[in-house]
Design a protein around this motif. Structure first.
Motif, short mmCIF file in Angstrom:
data_model
loop_
_atom_site.label_atom_id
_atom_site.label_comp_id
_atom_site.label_asym_id
_atom_site.label_seq_id
_atom_site.Cartn_x
_atom_site.Cartn_y
_atom_site.Cartn_z
N SER A 201 0.81 -1.21 0.00
CA SER A 201 0.00 0.00 0.00
C SER A 201 0.85 1.27 0.00
CB SER A 201 -0.94 0.00 1.21
OG SER A 201 -0.22 0.09 2.42
N GLU A 202 2.09 1.16 0.46
CA GLU A 202 3.00 2.31 0.41
C GLU A 202 3.27 2.74 -1.04
OE1 GLU A 202 6.51 1.18 2.49
OE2 GLU A 202 5.46 0.77 4.38
N GLU A 203 3.06 1.81 -1.97
CA GLU A 203 3.25 2.08 -3.39
C GLU A 203 1.92 2.39 -4.08
OE1 GLU A 203 6.47 2.04 -4.36
OE2 GLU A 203 6.91 1.46 -2.28
N TYR B 70 5.40 -23.18 1.56
CA TYR B 70 4.14 -22.50 1.30
C TYR B 70 4.26 -21.67 0.04
CZ TYR B 70 2.78 -23.24 6.27
OH TYR B 70 2.47 -23.77 7.50
N VAL B 71 3.16 -21.66 -0.74
CA VAL B 71 3.06 -20.79 -1.92
C VAL B 71 1.87 -19.86 -1.70
CG1 VAL B 71 2.70 -20.67 -4.42
CG2 VAL B 71 4.00 -22.57 -3.43
N ILE B 72 2.10 -18.56 -1.83
CA ILE B 72 1.03 -17.57 -1.72
C ILE B 72 0.81 -16.96 -3.10
CG2 ILE B 72 0.17 -15.53 -0.52
CD1 ILE B 72 0.82 -17.88 1.34
N PHE B 73 -0.45 -16.98 -3.55
CA PHE B 73 -0.81 -16.39 -4.84
C PHE B 73 -1.45 -15.03 -4.60
CE2 PHE B 73 -1.05 -21.02 -5.43
CZ PHE B 73 -0.30 -21.20 -6.57
N TRP B 74 -0.95 -14.03 -5.30
CA TRP B 74 -1.48 -12.67 -5.19
C TRP B 74 -1.90 -12.15 -6.56
CZ3 TRP B 74 1.77 -8.69 -1.88
CH2 TRP B 74 1.52 -8.90 -0.52
N GLU B 75 -3.05 -11.50 -6.60
CA GLU B 75 -3.39 -10.65 -7.75
C GLU B 75 -3.41 -9.23 -7.22
OE1 GLU B 75 -7.11 -9.79 -10.77
OE2 GLU B 75 -6.80 -11.87 -10.06
N ILE B 76 -2.61 -8.34 -7.84
CA ILE B 76 -2.49 -6.98 -7.32
C ILE B 76 -2.97 -5.97 -8.36
CG2 ILE B 76 -0.63 -7.59 -5.72
CD1 ILE B 76 1.40 -6.52 -7.67
N SER B 77 -3.24 -4.75 -7.88
CA SER B 77 -3.94 -3.76 -8.71
C SER B 77 -3.05 -2.98 -9.66
CB SER B 77 -4.68 -2.77 -7.80
OG SER B 77 -3.76 -2.07 -6.98
N GLY B 78 -1.74 -3.11 -9.53
CA GLY B 78 -0.84 -2.36 -10.41
C GLY B 78 0.54 -2.99 -10.43
N GLU B 79 1.45 -2.33 -11.12
CA GLU B 79 2.81 -2.85 -11.24
C GLU B 79 3.74 -2.11 -10.28
OE1 GLU B 79 4.15 -2.74 -15.25
OE2 GLU B 79 2.55 -4.05 -16.00
N THR B 80 4.72 -2.84 -9.78
CA THR B 80 5.73 -2.22 -8.92
C THR B 80 7.05 -2.95 -9.15
OG1 THR B 80 6.23 -1.55 -6.65
CG2 THR B 80 5.25 -3.74 -6.94
N ASN B 81 8.11 -2.41 -8.56
CA ASN B 81 9.42 -3.03 -8.83
C ASN B 81 9.62 -4.30 -8.00
OD1 ASN B 81 10.82 -2.38 -6.26
ND2 ASN B 81 10.55 -0.26 -6.94
N GLU B 82 10.61 -5.07 -8.41
CA GLU B 82 10.83 -6.38 -7.80
C GLU B 82 11.26 -6.28 -6.34
OE1 GLU B 82 13.38 -8.80 -10.13
OE2 GLU B 82 11.94 -9.04 -11.76
N ASP B 83 11.96 -5.20 -5.97
CA ASP B 83 12.39 -5.05 -4.59
C ASP B 83 11.19 -4.97 -3.65
OD1 ASP B 83 15.01 -5.10 -5.36
OD2 ASP B 83 15.29 -2.91 -5.31
N VAL B 84 10.15 -4.26 -4.08
CA VAL B 84 8.95 -4.14 -3.26
C VAL B 84 8.29 -5.51 -3.07
CG1 VAL B 84 6.61 -3.19 -3.15
CG2 VAL B 84 8.52 -1.75 -3.90
N LEU B 85 8.18 -6.26 -4.16
CA LEU B 85 7.54 -7.58 -4.08
C LEU B 85 8.40 -8.55 -3.27
CD1 LEU B 85 6.12 -7.78 -7.69
CD2 LEU B 85 4.81 -7.56 -5.58
N GLN B 86 9.71 -8.40 -3.34
CA GLN B 86 10.57 -9.24 -2.50
C GLN B 86 10.36 -8.91 -1.03
OE1 GLN B 86 12.80 -11.85 -3.49
NE2 GLN B 86 12.55 -12.16 -1.29
#
Length: 579
Positions: A456-458, A478-494
């Motif tokens: 949400s910071e992004e 564990y595998v977590i599946f996410w659908e997100i509302s926009g694109e962001t950089n890989e560091d944020v997703l990491q």
């Protein structure tokens, strides 16, 4: 469909009756069990355990001593006989007039549950009770309407000749529903043909259009689940200009192809209305990121109503965004197996909502949840529960479920007279476990909420999520599946991936991660629209759009859903939180 009543609804009388019943909850429970056993005294299932509803001086004691606690797997062979057309008294004294389908999101297939006239009356009684308390806090205009996102999928006839449909479908199609609801509902904005449309997408568009045509009369907005409300207004974001065009020219969109729906909607959309069209356009263009959309569209709405607890909690934040300052009122507590409790404190937020058990809807027992998870404790009665403790709900009802473990864990928050007010905690079954780790749906939800804060910071949100235990690797993870509302950089997703991993605070999980007997958590980001594909899959299995719940953990047996998820992965991240 939900027409205005002819008789007068007496709010105070309904509340007084509830007060009287809850003051005598223990006696009401004993009488309710006695009636259930009497009505079903010829049931083969009960006779197999030595129960004859009239031949005992202690029906409650004999029932608890002789009839075992069961889950759906033990009752499945009996219900299958009913589905196959066996008209002997198997679970109930008389053949069930219909069979309900659960949503089927947990095991990948719906389960069958008997539906009887008594369950229908239970439904109406609960709706009357909840409406009385709700209307005392949020009075609605006598001539108002309700925008209700309700959908009735088709009933079908089993090979044994028994009508089968979702629980909501069996309610909406029951001949007693319309009459029973007249006294407690505003007139629905949408015609019956929309509610019973075979195409759920066309029905949703028409629900939205109908609501706007009656916008000044709408008193509240309802869907059975918060997911349905969020989905409706997310859809509106994409189709609002088309709806405005329909209103401006007085001509229904060509996307509506079901003849009965076109005919019904054309009776509402009788002439061009450029003034209303311009009003809606101005409202939509004036909103900031669609905040406060619901009160902007429906200026006289008093509240937004639907199930917002349990697996629906992840949608509350987005729903609150759409609702602006309008109160969110939590719908009552029940399941496909039957209703249990009413929201008699409707001003409480979804996060604080509690539900008062209605003592005559069934016979209720509560199985204490052991903190150690070891050993099975004895269930206690409705009036014997203790505030602050957690229990699994055990249900006996008129429709042939006897000492049936619902699998829901609830916490006792207080008492309303002598009946408990409870809060839904989670489903009891573990959804994520590899060895000594034990994580429930609630644990997953908390982990996702924690990681979503970083996203949400992004200015990006998690649209929806699910999970899976991958044992194809050594060790499993564990595998977590996410659908997100926009694109962001890989560091944020990491960072999000690491937050998810650290968000599981179960001691067994943390110790297993530290000693590497559970592998690094994996975050898989999905293509937009993936969870919509999953919903379409379940609708194809017969689930109602109004009853749909997203599966939070996809097991190997749910192969098709797992396939949809895995085929729509756009990026993958592995946690480094424990390195």
């Amino acid at each position: 469909m939900l027409e205005k009543k002819a008789e007068t609804f007496n709010m105070n009388r309904v509340i007084d009756e509830f007060d009287e019943m809850t003051r005598n909850a223990d006696q009401v429970q004993k009488q309710t069990l006695k009636e259930i056993l009497h009505k079903n005294k010829s049931a083969i299932y009960l006779r197999n355990f030595g129960i004859n509803g009239d031949n005992t001086t202690d029906p409650e004691g004999d029932f608890k001593a002789l009839v075992p606690l069961v889950t759906d797997s033990e009752l499945e062979p009996y219900i299958k006989r009913m589905v196959d057309g066996d008209t002997s008294p198997i679970l109930t004294g008389h053949p069930a007039p219909a069979i309900s389908l659960s949503s089927g999101t947990s095991q990948g297939r719906p389960k069958f549950v008997p539906f009887t006239d008594e369950l229908m009356e239970n439904t109406l009684q609960l709706f009357r009770t909840a409406f009385a308390f709700r209307n005392r806090e949020f009075p609605i205009d006598d001539n108002g309407r309700a925008l209700q996102f309700i959908f009735s999928s088709k009933q079908y006839i089993s090979t044994g000749g028994v009508p089968i449909g979702t629980a909501t479908t069996n309610v909406y199609r029951n001949p007693n529903f319309k009459a029973g609801m007249r006294s407690i509902q505003s007139l629905c904005c949408s015609p019956d043909e929309v509610i019973f449309s075979p195409d759920v997408h066309q029905a949703l568009y028409c629900h939205l259009l109908s609501g706007i045509l009656f916008r000044d009369q709408v008193q509240y907005v309802f869907a059975p689940f918060a997911h349905g409300l969020v989905h409706a207004f997310r859809t509106f974001e994409h189709v609002w200009e088309e709806i405005v065009t329909d209103i401006k020219h007085g001509v229904l969109s060509s996307r509506i192809t079901v003849p009965s729906v076109r005919t019904a909607m054309s009776k509402l959309l009788t002439a061009p209305n450029p003034e209303l069209a311009e009003t809606i356009r101005d409202k939509c263009l004036s909103l900031s990121n669609w905040y406060g959309l619901i009160p902007a569209l429906f200026p006289n709405a008093k509240y937004v109503y639907g199930i917002m607890t349990g697996s629906m909690e992840p949608y509350v934040k987005k729903l609150r965004h759409y609702a602006g300052d309008l109160p969110l009122v939590s719908h009552d507590y029940g399941s496909s197996e039957g209703w249990i409790a009413a929201n008699v404190t409707p001003r409480l937020s979804p996060e604080e909502a509690t539900f008062a058990v209605i003592p005559n809807l069934g016979y209720f027992e509560f199985l204490p949840v052991s903190e150690t998870g070891e050993g099975e404790l004895e269930p206690v009665g409705l009036t014997e529960v203790k505030v602050g403790q957690e229990y699994e709900v055990v249900l006996t009802n008129y429709a042939g479920l006897y000492r049936y473990r619902l699998g829901d864990v609830v916490k006792i928050m207080s008492f309303y007279n002598k009946t408990p007010q409870l809060k839904f905690v989670c489903r009891r079954n573990l959804i994520l476990s590899i060895n000594i780790d034990k994580n429930t749906e609630r644990d997953l939800q908390l982990s996702v909420e924690s990681a979503a804060k970083r996203l949400s910071e992004e200015k990006i949100e998690v649209i929806d999520f699910s999970s899976h235990v991958d044992l194809s690797t050594e060790p499993g993870h564990y595998v977590i599946f996410w659908e997100i509302s926009g694109e962001t950089n890989e560091d944020v997703l990491q960072d999000c991936c690491n937050c998810l991993d650290k968000g599981f605070i179960d001691a067994g999980y943390m110790s297993s991660r530290k000693c590497k007997t559970i592998g690094a958590l994996e975050l898989r980001v999905l293509e937009k629209g993936t969870f919509k594909k999953i919903q379409e899959h379940f609708l194809g299995l017969g689930s109602s759009a109004g009853q749909f719940k997203m599966p939070r953990c996809v097991k190997p047996s749910n192969a098709k859903v797992l396939q949809i998820l895995c085929e729509n992965v756009v990026s993958r991240f592995f946690s480094t939180a424990f390195e």
